[in-house]
Design a protein around this motif. Sequence first.
Motif, PDB file in Angstrom:
ATOM      1  N   SER A   1     -86.843  84.603 -22.693  1.00  0.00           N
ATOM      2  CA  SER A   1     -86.531  85.421 -21.517  1.00  0.00           C
ATOM      3  C   SER A   1     -85.541  84.731 -20.592  1.00  0.00           C
ATOM      4  O   SER A   1     -85.882  84.328 -19.489  1.00  0.00           O
ATOM      5  CB  SER A   1     -87.805  85.760 -20.741  1.00  0.00           C
ATOM      6  OG  SER A   1     -88.695  86.470 -21.537  1.00  0.00           O
ATOM      7  N   PRO A   2     -84.297  84.610 -21.048  1.00  0.00           N
ATOM      8  CA  PRO A   2     -83.310  83.921 -20.210  1.00  0.00           C
ATOM      9  C   PRO A   2     -83.120  84.623 -18.881  1.00  0.00           C
ATOM     10  O   PRO A   2     -82.973  85.842 -18.822  1.00  0.00           O
ATOM     11  CB  PRO A   2     -82.034  83.978 -21.053  1.00  0.00           C
ATOM     12  CG  PRO A   2     -82.235  85.118 -21.992  1.00  0.00           C
ATOM     13  CD  PRO A   2     -83.718  85.201 -22.229  1.00  0.00           C
ATOM     14  N   LYS A   3     -83.146  83.848 -17.810  1.00  0.00           N
ATOM     15  CA  LYS A   3     -82.969  84.388 -16.458  1.00  0.00           C
ATOM     16  C   LYS A   3     -81.513  84.201 -16.037  1.00  0.00           C
ATOM     17  O   LYS A   3     -80.851  83.252 -16.447  1.00  0.00           O
ATOM     18  CB  LYS A   3     -83.871  83.649 -15.468  1.00  0.00           C
ATOM     19  CG  LYS A   3     -85.338  83.789 -15.763  1.00  0.00           C
ATOM     20  CD  LYS A   3     -85.878  85.042 -15.154  1.00  0.00           C
ATOM     21  CE  LYS A   3     -87.377  85.080 -15.390  1.00  0.00           C
ATOM     22  NZ  LYS A   3     -87.981  86.280 -15.052  1.00  0.00           N
ATOM     23  N   GLY A   4     -81.052  85.098 -15.234  1.00  0.00           N
ATOM     24  CA  GLY A   4     -79.738  84.934 -14.636  1.00  0.00           C
ATOM     25  C   GLY A   4     -78.576  85.329 -15.521  1.00  0.00           C
ATOM     26  O   GLY A   4     -77.430  85.173 -15.120  1.00  0.00           O
ATOM     27  N   LEU A   5     -78.840  85.819 -16.730  1.00  0.00           N
ATOM     28  CA  LEU A   5     -77.734  86.262 -17.564  1.00  0.00           C
ATOM     29  C   LEU A   5     -77.229  87.606 -17.068  1.00  0.00           C
ATOM     30  O   LEU A   5     -78.005  88.476 -16.698  1.00  0.00           O
ATOM     31  CB  LEU A   5     -78.175  86.413 -19.029  1.00  0.00           C
ATOM     32  CG  LEU A   5     -78.371  85.156 -19.845  1.00  0.00           C
ATOM     33  CD1 LEU A   5     -78.843  85.522 -21.248  1.00  0.00           C
ATOM     34  CD2 LEU A   5     -77.091  84.355 -19.935  1.00  0.00           C
ATOM     35  N   THR A   6     -75.945  87.745 -17.032  1.00  0.00           N
ATOM     36  CA  THR A   6     -75.360  89.051 -16.745  1.00  0.00           C
ATOM     37  C   THR A   6     -74.787  89.566 -18.051  1.00  0.00           C
ATOM     38  O   THR A   6     -74.739  88.842 -19.049  1.00  0.00           O
ATOM     39  CB  THR A   6     -74.235  88.933 -15.698  1.00  0.00           C
ATOM     40  OG1 THR A   6     -73.172  88.177 -16.273  1.00  0.00           O
ATOM     41  CG2 THR A   6     -74.722  88.264 -14.428  1.00  0.00           C
ATOM     42  N   ASP A   7     -74.360  90.785 -18.044  1.00  0.00           N
ATOM     43  CA  ASP A   7     -73.746  91.318 -19.253  1.00  0.00           C
ATOM     44  C   ASP A   7     -72.235  91.435 -19.084  1.00  0.00           C
ATOM     45  O   ASP A   7     -71.581  92.184 -19.779  1.00  0.00           O
ATOM     46  CB  ASP A   7     -74.371  92.668 -19.636  1.00  0.00           C
ATOM     47  CG  ASP A   7     -74.092  92.995 -21.099  1.00  0.00           C
ATOM     48  OD1 ASP A   7     -74.263  92.095 -21.940  1.00  0.00           O
ATOM     49  OD2 ASP A   7     -73.681  94.132 -21.385  1.00  0.00           O
ATOM     50  N   ASP A   8     -71.681  90.642 -18.146  1.00  0.00           N
ATOM     51  CA  ASP A   8     -70.241  90.692 -17.904  1.00  0.00           C
ATOM     52  C   ASP A   8     -69.449  90.420 -19.171  1.00  0.00           C
ATOM     53  O   ASP A   8     -68.419  91.034 -19.412  1.00  0.00           O
ATOM     54  CB  ASP A   8     -69.835  89.683 -16.826  1.00  0.00           C
ATOM     55  CG  ASP A   8     -70.452  90.014 -15.476  1.00  0.00           C
ATOM     56  OD1 ASP A   8     -70.888  91.169 -15.282  1.00  0.00           O
ATOM     57  OD2 ASP A   8     -70.515  89.111 -14.626  1.00  0.00           O
ATOM     58  N   ASP A   9     -69.917  89.506 -19.978  1.00  0.00           N
ATOM     59  CA  ASP A   9     -69.204  89.170 -21.216  1.00  0.00           C
ATOM     60  C   ASP A   9     -69.900  89.736 -22.456  1.00  0.00           C
ATOM     61  O   ASP A   9     -69.543  89.408 -23.575  1.00  0.00           O
ATOM     62  CB  ASP A   9     -69.056  87.655 -21.352  1.00  0.00           C
ATOM     63  CG  ASP A   9     -70.395  86.928 -21.444  1.00  0.00           C
ATOM     64  OD1 ASP A   9     -71.445  87.579 -21.287  1.00  0.00           O
ATOM     65  OD2 ASP A   9     -70.377  85.707 -21.679  1.00  0.00           O
ATOM     66  N   GLY A  10     -70.905  90.591 -22.257  1.00  0.00           N
ATOM     67  CA  GLY A  10     -71.602  91.208 -23.380  1.00  0.00           C
ATOM     68  C   GLY A  10     -72.706  90.367 -23.980  1.00  0.00           C
ATOM     69  O   GLY A  10     -73.309  90.756 -24.973  1.00  0.00           O
ATOM     70  N   THR A  11     -73.025  89.216 -23.366  1.00  0.00           N
ATOM     71  CA  THR A  11     -74.028  88.309 -23.922  1.00  0.00           C
ATOM     72  C   THR A  11     -75.407  88.951 -23.980  1.00  0.00           C
ATOM     73  O   THR A  11     -76.083  88.882 -25.011  1.00  0.00           O
ATOM     74  CB  THR A  11     -74.101  87.012 -23.090  1.00  0.00           C
ATOM     75  OG1 THR A  11     -72.830  86.383 -23.119  1.00  0.00           O
ATOM     76  CG2 THR A  11     -75.150  86.063 -23.644  1.00  0.00           C
ATOM     77  N   LEU A  12     -75.832  89.565 -22.909  1.00  0.00           N
ATOM     78  CA  LEU A  12     -77.165  90.160 -22.866  1.00  0.00           C
ATOM     79  C   LEU A  12     -77.299  91.288 -23.884  1.00  0.00           C
ATOM     80  O   LEU A  12     -78.305  91.386 -24.595  1.00  0.00           O
ATOM     81  CB  LEU A  12     -77.462  90.670 -21.450  1.00  0.00           C
ATOM     82  CG  LEU A  12     -78.916  90.860 -21.071  1.00  0.00           C
ATOM     83  CD1 LEU A  12     -79.720  89.593 -21.301  1.00  0.00           C
ATOM     84  CD2 LEU A  12     -79.013  91.287 -19.620  1.00  0.00           C
TER      85      LEU A  12
END
Length: 119
Positions: A45-56
């Motif tokens: 459950s990674p915290k703080g990830l955004t999907d700005d680069d499509g990672t999430l």
Amino acid sequence: MTVRVTKTAGHKAEIAWAPEDDPRGYLAVSVEGDQLASALAALASPKGLTDDDGTLALIARHTKELAQLLERRAAVLVVELRDEHGMSWPQIADRVLGDPDKQSSARRMYDSGRRHLGV
């Protein structure tokens, strides 16, 4: 089964297998294609990830792909338990699903496994 997951130090682990342990290449593909890494990241459950680069979204996609493969593999294993090892529906339900009363769910898994095997 010689697939091994060994805790090495701290929060590290090593996965090792021999080519004959993965004749269909499912394990190799899940490692090389990052599905396994993504699924483990999802478990953490990674915290703080955004999907700005499509990672999430990529983590979600890879996790779903691996989950689907695992569901298919579990269904095929239920076929093996029933057809090759002669387990009863209550035994399969108990050992695989944790409840001997879930026989209908075990049968659905069996039917799904047979479809995946093309039987």
